[in-house]
Design a protein around this motif. Structure first.
Motif, PDB file in Angstrom:
ATOM      1  N   LEU A  26      -3.780  -0.245  -7.942  1.00 15.74           N
ATOM      2  CA  LEU A  26      -2.650  -0.107  -6.532  1.00 15.74           C
ATOM      3  C   LEU A  26      -3.296  -1.192  -6.046  1.00 15.74           C
ATOM      4  O   LEU A  26      -4.382  -1.231  -5.526  1.00 15.74           O
ATOM      5  N   ALA A  27      -2.121  -1.938  -5.644  1.00 13.26           N
ATOM      6  CA  ALA A  27      -2.636  -3.112  -4.883  1.00 13.26           C
ATOM      7  C   ALA A  27      -0.978  -3.538  -4.100  1.00 13.26           C
ATOM      8  O   ALA A  27       0.175  -3.224  -4.570  1.00 13.26           O
ATOM      9  N   ASP A  28      -1.409  -4.303  -2.708  1.00 12.86           N
ATOM     10  CA  ASP A  28      -0.008  -4.440  -2.108  1.00 12.86           C
ATOM     11  C   ASP A  28       0.638  -5.833  -2.571  1.00 12.86           C
ATOM     12  O   ASP A  28       1.638  -6.037  -2.575  1.00 12.86           O
ATOM     13  N   ASP A  29      -0.097  -6.724  -3.029  1.00 17.05           N
ATOM     14  CA  ASP A  29       0.334  -7.939  -3.743  1.00 17.05           C
ATOM     15  C   ASP A  29      -0.379  -8.324  -4.952  1.00 17.05           C
ATOM     16  O   ASP A  29      -1.670  -7.970  -5.172  1.00 17.05           O
TER      17      ASP A  29
ATOM     18  N   THR B  53      -7.392 -10.818  -4.275  1.00 16.69           N
ATOM     19  CA  THR B  53      -7.055  -9.554  -3.655  1.00 16.69           C
ATOM     20  C   THR B  53      -7.810  -8.404  -4.075  1.00 16.69           C
ATOM     21  O   THR B  53      -8.354  -8.422  -4.973  1.00 16.69           O
TER      22      THR B  53
ATOM     23  N   ALA C 100      -7.938  -4.376  -4.720  1.00  8.90           N
ATOM     24  CA  ALA C 100      -7.015  -3.298  -5.135  1.00  8.90           C
ATOM     25  C   ALA C 100      -7.404  -1.825  -4.214  1.00  8.90           C
ATOM     26  O   ALA C 100      -8.712  -1.727  -3.901  1.00  8.90           O
ATOM     27  N   ARG C 101      -6.444  -1.068  -3.929  1.00  7.41           N
ATOM     28  CA  ARG C 101      -7.024   0.429  -3.128  1.00  7.41           C
ATOM     29  C   ARG C 101      -7.355   0.931  -3.956  1.00  7.41           C
ATOM     30  O   ARG C 101      -8.340   2.245  -3.801  1.00  7.41           O
TER      31      ARG C 101
ATOM     32  N   ARG D  10       4.354   0.331  -8.229  1.00  5.99           N
ATOM     33  CA  ARG D  10       4.650   0.220  -6.676  1.00  5.99           C
ATOM     34  C   ARG D  10       6.145   0.540  -6.554  1.00  5.99           C
ATOM     35  O   ARG D  10       6.920   0.253  -7.309  1.00  5.99           O
ATOM     36  N   GLY D  11       6.420   1.274  -5.637  1.00  9.60           N
ATOM     37  CA  GLY D  11       7.818   1.987  -5.462  1.00  9.60           C
ATOM     38  C   GLY D  11       8.430   2.612  -6.340  1.00  9.60           C
ATOM     39  O   GLY D  11       9.700   2.568  -6.489  1.00  9.60           O
TER      40      GLY D  11
ATOM     41  N   ARG E 248       7.171   0.026 -12.137  1.00 12.29           N
ATOM     42  CA  ARG E 248       5.539  -0.420 -12.512  1.00 12.29           C
ATOM     43  C   ARG E 248       5.689  -1.803 -13.344  1.00 12.29           C
ATOM     44  O   ARG E 248       6.541  -1.739 -14.222  1.00 12.29           O
TER      45      ARG E 248
ATOM     46  N   ASP F 133       7.258  10.108  -1.401  1.00 12.43           N
ATOM     47  CA  ASP F 133       5.838   9.744  -1.004  1.00 12.43           C
ATOM     48  C   ASP F 133       4.809  10.630  -1.694  1.00 12.43           C
ATOM     49  O   ASP F 133       3.414  10.285  -1.543  1.00 12.43           O
TER      50      ASP F 133
ATOM     51  N   ASP G 292       2.190   7.147  -9.684  1.00  9.98           N
ATOM     52  CA  ASP G 292       2.239   6.004 -10.842  1.00  9.98           C
ATOM     53  C   ASP G 292       3.389   6.568 -11.948  1.00  9.98           C
ATOM     54  O   ASP G 292       3.033   7.838 -12.424  1.00  9.98           O
TER      55      ASP G 292
END
Length: 300
Positions: free
Chosen positions: A16-19, A27, A29-30, A96-97, A100, A228, A232
Motif C-alpha cells: 500500500l503506497a500513495d504513489d 517512497t 509503503a504504508r 488503490r481505490g 490494483r 472504506d 485489496d
C-alpha cells in the motif's frame, strides 16, 4: 486426491503506497504482504482453508522462492505436483481505490512434459488456462471419468475455445468479454454453445450475470461492502472460484446458486484484507460476512 487444481505459481508482493516512484525517486509503503499467488493456486489455497485440501499441479523452480512456496503449501496440506521451471514467478501488486496495478515477472517455459497423475477419488478439476497442455490433458481425462470440471476464464488464451468444450462450470471475467468483443449476455450465449452446463461473467462490484444448470439466466448482486472497508481486491476472484469448488464438493445436494452465494461471501471477506493469505476465509468468516452485508441494490 479429492480435487486437482492446475495453474501457474507466483509469489505476490502486495504493498500500500500513495504513489509509485519513477526516475530516481523513492517512497515508503504504508503496509505490505508477501504470499502465494496465481489464479488457480490461490483458489486451491482457499479450498484448503475451507476444509478440502486439493492437489496442485503448478510451476516450481529450484530457488528460494520455490522452496518458500512449497512450505506455504505444506502448511495448508496441499500436495504439490511440480512442473519445473528455471525461475520462480513474481507479482508486484499495488491496490488503490478498489483497483490494483500489477507488474508480473513470469517464467512459463516448463522444462518437463505434463506429469501423469492418478485421478482416483478426484471429484473436481479447476483450471485457469495456464499450462495449456496440462489443462487440455486433465480436462479430457476428467470429462471421461465424469469428474466436475471448472474454469476461471480470466483472459483469452490460445486454447480457450477448445478447452471450453470440456468444461462443466465456466466463470469468466469481464475482461474476456472485452477481448472477444462480446457483451456479458453474448458471452453467456457463447458458453452455452460450447456446452458449459453452468456459466457466468463476473463484473466486480456489479456482481455476476450467469445461467444455472437449467439454462436459466439471472443476476447475482455483489454484497454491499463499504468502500472504506475495501483494502485489496486482488485475489478475490480466485478465492470466489476456490470457494464454489469447495462448496460443490462439500455440499453436492445444493444448487449452483447456493454455491455461488457461498463463494460471494468468501470474496466479500477477501477484499477487506491485504494479500492473498490474509484474505482466505474460514467457514465462520463466510457466515459472518453473509450476516453482516446485504446485497447491493444496484446490480449488473
Amino acid at each position: 486426491m479429492q480435487a486437482l487444481f492446475v495453474g501457474q505459481t507466483y509469489i505476490d508482493v502486495t504493498f500500500l503506497a500513495d504513489d509509485l516512484p519513477t526516475g530516481d525517486e523513492k517512497t515508503v509503503a504504508r503496509d505490505y504482504a508477501i504470499s502465494f499467488g496465481g489464479n488457480a493456486v490461490t483458489a486451491a489455497f482457499a479450498c484448503a482453508k475451507l476444509g478440502i485440501a486439493p492437489d496442485l499441479l503448478t510451476s516450481i523452480a529450484d530457488d528460494w522462492l520455490g522452496r518458500m512456496f512449497i512450505d506455504m503449501a505444506a502448511k495448508y496440506g496441499i500436495s504439490v505436483h511440480h512442473r519445473k521451471v528455471k525461475e520462480s514467478s513474481l507479482s508486484f501488486i499495488m491496490p488503490r481505490g478498489g483497483k490494483r496495478a500489477i507488474v508480473r515477472c513470469r517464467d512459463d517455459h516448463y522444462l518437463h512434459p505434463v506429469p501423469p497423475l492418478n485421478l482416483q477419488g478426484c471429484r473436481a478439476l479447476h483450471l485457469d488456462g495456464h499450462q495449456a497442455d496440462a489443462a487440455m490433458h486433465y480436462a479430457k481425462a476428467c470429462r471421461e471419468a465424469g469428474i466436475l470440471t471448472s474454469l476461471d476464464g480470466g483472459g483469452l488464451r490460445s486454447n480457450t475455445h477448445e478447452l471450453l468444450e470440456l468444461i462443466d462450470v465456466a466463470i469468466v471475467a469481464e475482461r474476456l468479454c472485452e477481448q472477444m468483443n462480446m457483451s456479458p449476455g453474448e458471452m453467456l450465449t457463447y458458453l452455452k454453445g460450447r456446452g458449459c452446463k453452468v456459466g457466468g461473467v463476473t463484473l466486480g462490484e456489479r456482481g455476476m450475470v450467469w445461467y444455472d444448470e437449467n439454462g436459466i439466466e439471472g443476476i447475482l448482486p455483489s454484497l454491499d461492502v463499504p468502500s472504506d472497508a475495501v483494502v485489496d481486491t486482488n485475489g478475490a476472484g480466485d478465492i470466489f472460484h476456490g470457494a464454489y469448488v469447495y462448496s460443490a464438493m462439500a455440499h453436492p445436494e445444493l444448487s449452483w446458486r447456493e454455491h455461488f452465494i457461498f463463494a460471494r461471501s468468501a470474496s466479500a471477506h477477501a477484499i477487506q484484507h491485504l494479500g492473498n493469505e490474509a484474505s482466505l476465509p474460514t467457514l465462520t468468516d463466510i457466515v459472518e460476512t453473509q450476516t453482516r452485508f446485504a446485497e447491493r441494490k444496484q446490480a449488473a
